[in-house]
Design a protein around this motif. Structure first.
Motif, PDB file in Angstrom:
ATOM      1  N   TYR A  33       0.831  -1.211   0.000  1.00 35.62           N
ATOM      2  CA  TYR A  33       0.000   0.000   0.000  1.00 35.62           C
ATOM      3  C   TYR A  33       0.859   1.252   0.000  1.00 35.62           C
ATOM      4  CZ  TYR A  33      -4.028  -3.006   1.118  1.00 35.62           C
ATOM      5  OH  TYR A  33      -5.013  -3.955   1.097  1.00 35.62           O
ATOM      6  N   LYS A  34       1.919   1.195   0.773  1.00 34.18           N
ATOM      7  CA  LYS A  34       2.821   2.337   0.862  1.00 34.18           C
ATOM      8  C   LYS A  34       3.489   2.603  -0.482  1.00 34.18           C
ATOM      9  CE  LYS A  34       4.925   2.548   5.260  1.00 34.18           C
ATOM     10  NZ  LYS A  34       6.146   2.150   5.989  1.00 34.18           N
ATOM     11  N   ALA A  35       3.945   1.519  -1.111  1.00 33.51           N
ATOM     12  CA  ALA A  35       4.657   1.672  -2.384  1.00 33.51           C
ATOM     13  C   ALA A  35       3.753   2.300  -3.437  1.00 33.51           C
ATOM     14  CB  ALA A  35       5.175   0.315  -2.864  1.00 33.51           C
ATOM     15  N   ALA A  36       2.506   1.839  -3.493  1.00 35.07           N
ATOM     16  CA  ALA A  36       1.576   2.380  -4.486  1.00 35.07           C
ATOM     17  C   ALA A  36       1.313   3.856  -4.212  1.00 35.07           C
ATOM     18  CB  ALA A  36       0.271   1.595  -4.475  1.00 35.07           C
ATOM     19  N   ASN A  37       1.119   4.165  -2.950  1.00 30.46           N
ATOM     20  CA  ASN A  37       0.875   5.545  -2.561  1.00 30.46           C
ATOM     21  C   ASN A  37       2.069   6.434  -2.919  1.00 30.46           C
ATOM     22  OD1 ASN A  37       1.238   7.728  -0.182  1.00 30.46           O
ATOM     23  ND2 ASN A  37      -0.944   7.422  -0.589  1.00 30.46           N
ATOM     24  N   GLN A  38       3.243   5.909  -2.621  1.00 24.52           N
ATOM     25  CA  GLN A  38       4.479   6.648  -2.878  1.00 24.52           C
ATOM     26  C   GLN A  38       4.650   6.943  -4.371  1.00 24.52           C
ATOM     27  OE1 GLN A  38       5.815   7.124   0.005  1.00 24.52           O
ATOM     28  NE2 GLN A  38       7.469   8.450  -0.660  1.00 24.52           N
ATOM     29  N   LEU A  82      -3.383  11.895  -1.476  1.00 20.73           N
ATOM     30  CA  LEU A  82      -4.082  11.191  -0.402  1.00 20.73           C
ATOM     31  C   LEU A  82      -3.073  10.486   0.486  1.00 20.73           C
ATOM     32  CD1 LEU A  82      -7.049   9.431  -2.256  1.00 20.73           C
ATOM     33  CD2 LEU A  82      -7.091  11.574  -0.991  1.00 20.73           C
ATOM     34  N   LYS A  83      -3.389  10.408   1.761  1.00 27.37           N
ATOM     35  CA  LYS A  83      -2.575   9.589   2.662  1.00 27.37           C
ATOM     36  C   LYS A  83      -3.002   8.136   2.504  1.00 27.37           C
ATOM     37  CE  LYS A  83      -2.478  13.230   6.121  1.00 27.37           C
ATOM     38  NZ  LYS A  83      -3.581  13.809   6.909  1.00 27.37           N
ATOM     39  N   PHE A 122      -6.085  -5.834  -7.004  1.00 26.88           N
ATOM     40  CA  PHE A 122      -5.736  -4.760  -7.931  1.00 26.88           C
ATOM     41  C   PHE A 122      -5.047  -3.621  -7.184  1.00 26.88           C
ATOM     42  CE2 PHE A 122      -6.453  -0.828 -10.217  1.00 26.88           C
ATOM     43  CZ  PHE A 122      -6.169  -1.163 -11.530  1.00 26.88           C
ATOM     44  N   TYR A 123      -5.601  -3.237  -6.049  1.00 26.91           N
ATOM     45  CA  TYR A 123      -5.035  -2.103  -5.310  1.00 26.91           C
ATOM     46  C   TYR A 123      -3.839  -2.482  -4.441  1.00 26.91           C
ATOM     47  CZ  TYR A 123      -8.436   1.034  -7.257  1.00 26.91           C
ATOM     48  OH  TYR A 123      -9.153   1.795  -8.136  1.00 26.91           O
ATOM     49  N   MET A 129      -5.299   6.850  -6.522  1.00 29.66           N
ATOM     50  CA  MET A 129      -5.051   8.109  -7.227  1.00 29.66           C
ATOM     51  C   MET A 129      -4.739   7.855  -8.704  1.00 29.66           C
ATOM     52  SD  MET A 129      -2.880  10.328  -4.437  1.00 29.66           S
ATOM     53  CE  MET A 129      -1.935   9.067  -3.612  1.00 29.66           C
ATOM     54  N   GLU A 130      -4.254   6.665  -8.994  1.00 26.69           N
ATOM     55  CA  GLU A 130      -3.921   6.338 -10.389  1.00 26.69           C
ATOM     56  C   GLU A 130      -5.120   5.801 -11.162  1.00 26.69           C
ATOM     57  OE1 GLU A 130       0.706   4.964  -9.950  1.00 26.69           O
ATOM     58  OE2 GLU A 130      -0.829   3.758  -8.982  1.00 26.69           O
TER      59      GLU A 130
END
Lengths: 335, 475
Positions: A33-38, A82-83, A122-123, A129-130
């Motif tokens: 989750y962190k990697a995707a957010n980053q 987004l956080k 998927f997420y 955001m993508e």
């Protein structure tokens, strides 16, 4: 003693891609989750927007680099990403929606569960955001119908919920790809039926007791629905999800000595696991359910506004201006 | 991911000199080896390992404008879960975003039972040797037993779907192929017959012909019986004329051909017969088609007392509930008698037997990957398929030996930018589909690296606390 029949059904789970590739540790999930957010944050910095374009042909592209990005920074505040917590809320909201849409179409539970698992997987690869979760939610339902041999045309699905079906089709390939084409997934419901059948046999249940077991199964299915909304399906195998649901349901109905049943189950399986190990897992599943919150529409407004602004800042500006004219465009909940 | 390679607009410029998608560049395309209703099959070699041949099956987008072909999805999802020596191996999936078509890459098999039978019938004029028949049948049953114990019914077994490897290390090994109609049969959400009519008519089980709604793995065993007989006689056992007007499981002529050989089915032999819709309704008076002298053994030239005949007749049992299963068949006496079945079905381990050199698969080298055909007249291509059948009809029709050129206008040319985009999203572990020698695409590797970097940069963006990880997660 012969193996209970539902354990035979689980035999293919043991060799499945589900078990080999899609059961994670909590740490794994956190990192993904962190990697995707980053990654989405970096995109936002670089391009000034995060939205991945999915073209009609299914290809992807990043937003056009903002040549006036510097100006933007000075004139307006840069859109805020987004956080991860906000992303999680957004996913939770649309997962709830998946159950809604599937109920509206009267799809069987298995399809609902498959769509939910697709959405969760998927997420693990992408940030909301993508790829907008509203789109991915519908495509996951569509894909689940295809995989579960309950084919519904994209048009029919789109019509039923007043969404553009082309968007469903545009996202289909990216969803299949992101799932690595591992499309056979295991939900707890079938195991639940198996467990209850096994109980009926081993208790030699008759009449009243039989009815109680069936009521317990129904309650357990509702408990399993709740479990499916948490991260538990990414952390535990379906058999444990089913047992957690059954235990919860037994707390209400008080039909059986669950501890004793679990012991007999483990011994019949020649399992190397102990009852205490199993209990730790079931407790962890319970705790995920009790901590889980499905955000309300009001909660979502703030996050959705933020999502819009970082996906596509210019349209956000426009929609701000139009806001008083058209409420619909800013309503995140049309699906 | 920020390496620009992923940006389709960039890629458009980078790749403008080449109209070959990136994934295709790992292969040398040899030519077309088959075609069916789903699309085309190509033979290719892996550039990095020229001894390795690959069959690439292209699925067109579904006609009705409804996205990715459900047949392709069904085949991929099943093959991703299974792994057996006698089942064809899916080594990779490629996507052409340009026209939403999928390319499935399989280990290439040089032969199939359709071609082997044809070679014996038309070229060498003698029966297939008993060792080969027995070995082919045993391996076919072995693969089928694996599928059935994993709750998968193939539903479309026929000689052209049973492949035989030609490569040295796996020579003579049987591979069951074409899972486009296969499905998992536990807890069907809909009656299985809702999925349209399946199984090529000659190999179709009588319960299907009579309109059974819920059929079982026994339909595959009927097809194996038909194939066994065909291996013995080199002729299809029940060669009915198909009525193709509307999709219709009821095929009077096919039933008639079966009744002629096996005798009329009776309620004593097959108690649930009377519940089958087409029997019940006595469509076209099928109940009245009486044949007295069942003569299966005369058709297949076997002694009624031979173990081979015993096994065959158990596969061609009318009542699907009494029909022998794959697991039972593998235990049959026939397989315990000399010659014993072997792994290389084409070459007996004891020398002395004459080894038949089967021809290699014809390749149409005039067709490119998009299915467009060049102007020179195409070489005849067999209708037998490297990877699959799905042919629309009985395949001995002589006019099927020439490939039908694909309508060029209907096929978009590949979009290099779309292909490049595949790299972007392949991070979901397509590597798992790449167990063989196919090199990973650059984009994937770059991504993995990138992920690593991002992880390292991460600081404590906490998620809500998870319970401690369990040691055992297996139920």
């Amino acid at each position: 003693m012969s193996r209970p029949s539902f354990l035979n059904n689980m035999a293919d789970f043991l060799t499945s891609t589900h078990r080999a590739k899609w059961i994670f540790s909590p740490q794994d999930l956190k990192e993904k989750y962190k990697a995707a957010n980053q990654r989405a944050r970096q995109t936002l910095e670089k391009y000034g927007a995060t939205r991945m374009e999915v073209d009609v042909d299914g290809s992807l592209s990043y937003p056009e680099p903002q040549t006036d990005a510097k100006d933007n920074v000075e004139k307006h505040s840069r859109p805020k990403p987004l956080k991860t917590e906000e992303e999680q809320l957004l996913r939770a909201f649309y997962e709830f929606k998946i159950q809604d849409v599937c109920d509206a179409f009267k799809f069987p539970r298995k399809i609902q569960a498959t769509a939910l698992i697709y959405f969760k997987r998927f997420y693990l690869q992408w940030s909301v955001m993508e790829h907008h979760p509203k789109h991915i939610m519908l495509t996951c339902i569509y894909a689940a119908c295809k995989a579960e041999e309950n084919h519904v045309s994209a048009e029919e699905l789109g019509k039923g919920i007043e969404q553009d079906h082309q968007m469903i089709l545009n996202n289909e390939i990216i969803v299949f790809q992101s799932l690595g084409f591992d499309l056979i997934v295991y939900a707890p419901y079938r195991t639940l039926d198996g467990l209850v059948n096994d109980l009926e046999d081993s208790l030699q249940a008759k009449d009243e007791q039989l009815q109680m077991l069936r009521d317990m199964n129904e309650t357990a299915k509702i408990e399993a629905d709740k479990i499916m909304l948490t991260d538990a399906p990414l952390l535990f195998p379906p058999g444990q999800l089913a047992l957690a649901a059954l235990r919860k349901s037994n707390e209400v109905h008080g039909v059986l000595d669950l501890e004793r049943y679990l012991e007999s189950l483990l011994s019949r399986q020649h399992s190397t696991h102990t009852i205490s190990e199993l209990t730790v897992s079931l407790n962890a599943i319970d705790s995920l359910v009790s901590k889980h919150e499905t955000p309300t529409a009001t909660d979502m407004k703030h996050i959705d506004r933020k999502l819009k602004s970082c996906r596509d800042p210019s349209s956000h500006e426009k929609s701000k201006k139009r806001k008083h004219r058209s409420k619909e465009t800013s309503n995140p909940l049309q699906a | 991911m920020g390496d620009g390679n992923n940006n389709s607009r960039n890629n458009n410029n980078n790749n403008s000199n080449s109209n070959r998608p990136e994934w295709l560049q790992q292969y040398d395309l040899i030519g077309k080896i088959g075609e069916g209703t789903y699309g085309l099959v190509f033979l290719a070699k892996i550039k990095s390992n020229q001894s390795k041949s690959i069959a690439i099956k292209k699925f067109k987008q579904s006609k009705d404008g409804d996205g990715v072909s459900p047949t392709a999805i069904r085949e991929i999802m099943l093959l991703r879960e299974i792994n057996h020596e006698n089942v064809v191996k899916l080594v990779n999936v490629h996507i052409n975003h340009g026209d939403m078509s999928l390319y499935l890459a399989f280990d290439y098999a040089e032969h199939d039972l359709y071609e082997i039978i044809r070679h014996h019938r038309d070229k060498v004029n003698h029966a297939i040797n008993p060792y080969t028949v027995k070995s082919l049948l045993w391996q076919l049953l072995n693969g089928l037993n694996y599928l059935h114990s994993n709750w998968i019914i193939h539903r479309d077994l026929k000689p052209s779907n049973i492949l035989v490897m030609g490569e040295v290390e796996e020579q003579g090994v049987v591979k069951i192929a074409d899972f486009g109609l296969a499905r998992i049969y536990q807890a069907p959400l809909k009656p299985l017959s809702d999925n349209g009519v399946v199984v090529t008519i000659w190999y179709r089980a009588p319960e299907l012909l009579l309109g059974a709604k819920h059929y079982t793995s026994a339909v595959d065993m009927w097809a194996v019986g038909c194939i066994f007989a065909e291996l013995l006689t080199l002729k299809p056992l029940f060669q009915g004329q198909e009525v193709k007007a509307i999709p219709n499981p009821f095929q009077l002529d096919q039933l008639d051909k079966i009744f002629k050989v096996l005798g009329h089915p009776t309620q004593e032999k097959w108690p649930t017969l009377v519940n089958l819709p087409h029997w019940q309704l006595d469509v076209q008076h099928i109940q009245g088609h009486k044949y007295d002298n069942p003569g299966l053994y005369t058709v297949v030239h076997l002694s009624p007392k031979s173990p081979a005949y015993d096994l065959l007749s158990k596969m061609l049992e009318y009542d699907p509930r009494k029909r022998i299963t794959a697991a039972q068949a593998l235990e049959h006496e026939y397989f315990r008698l000399e010659p014993l079945p072997g792994r290389n079905a084409l070459v007996p381990s004891q020398s002395g037997e004459k080894v038949v050199n089967y021809p290699t698969r014809p390749v149409d080298t005039t067709t490119d990957f998009e299915g467009t055909t060049s102007l020179q007249p195409p070489q005849p291509v067999s209708s037998g398929n490297a990877v699959s059948g799905n042919m629309s009809g009985p395949h001995v029709m002589p006019n099927r030996s020439v490939p039908r050129p694909m309508p060029v206008g209907g096929m978009q040319r590949m979009q290099p930018q779309g292909m490049a985009a595949y790299n972007l999203s392949s991070q979901a572990g397509m590597g798992g589909m790449n167990p063989g020698n196919i090199p990973m695409q650059r984009g994937v590797a770059a991504q993995a690296h990138h992920h690593q970097q991002m992880r390292r940069k991460d600081s404590g963006m906490g998620m809500p606390g998870y319970p401690p990880q369990q040691k055992s997660r297996r139920f």
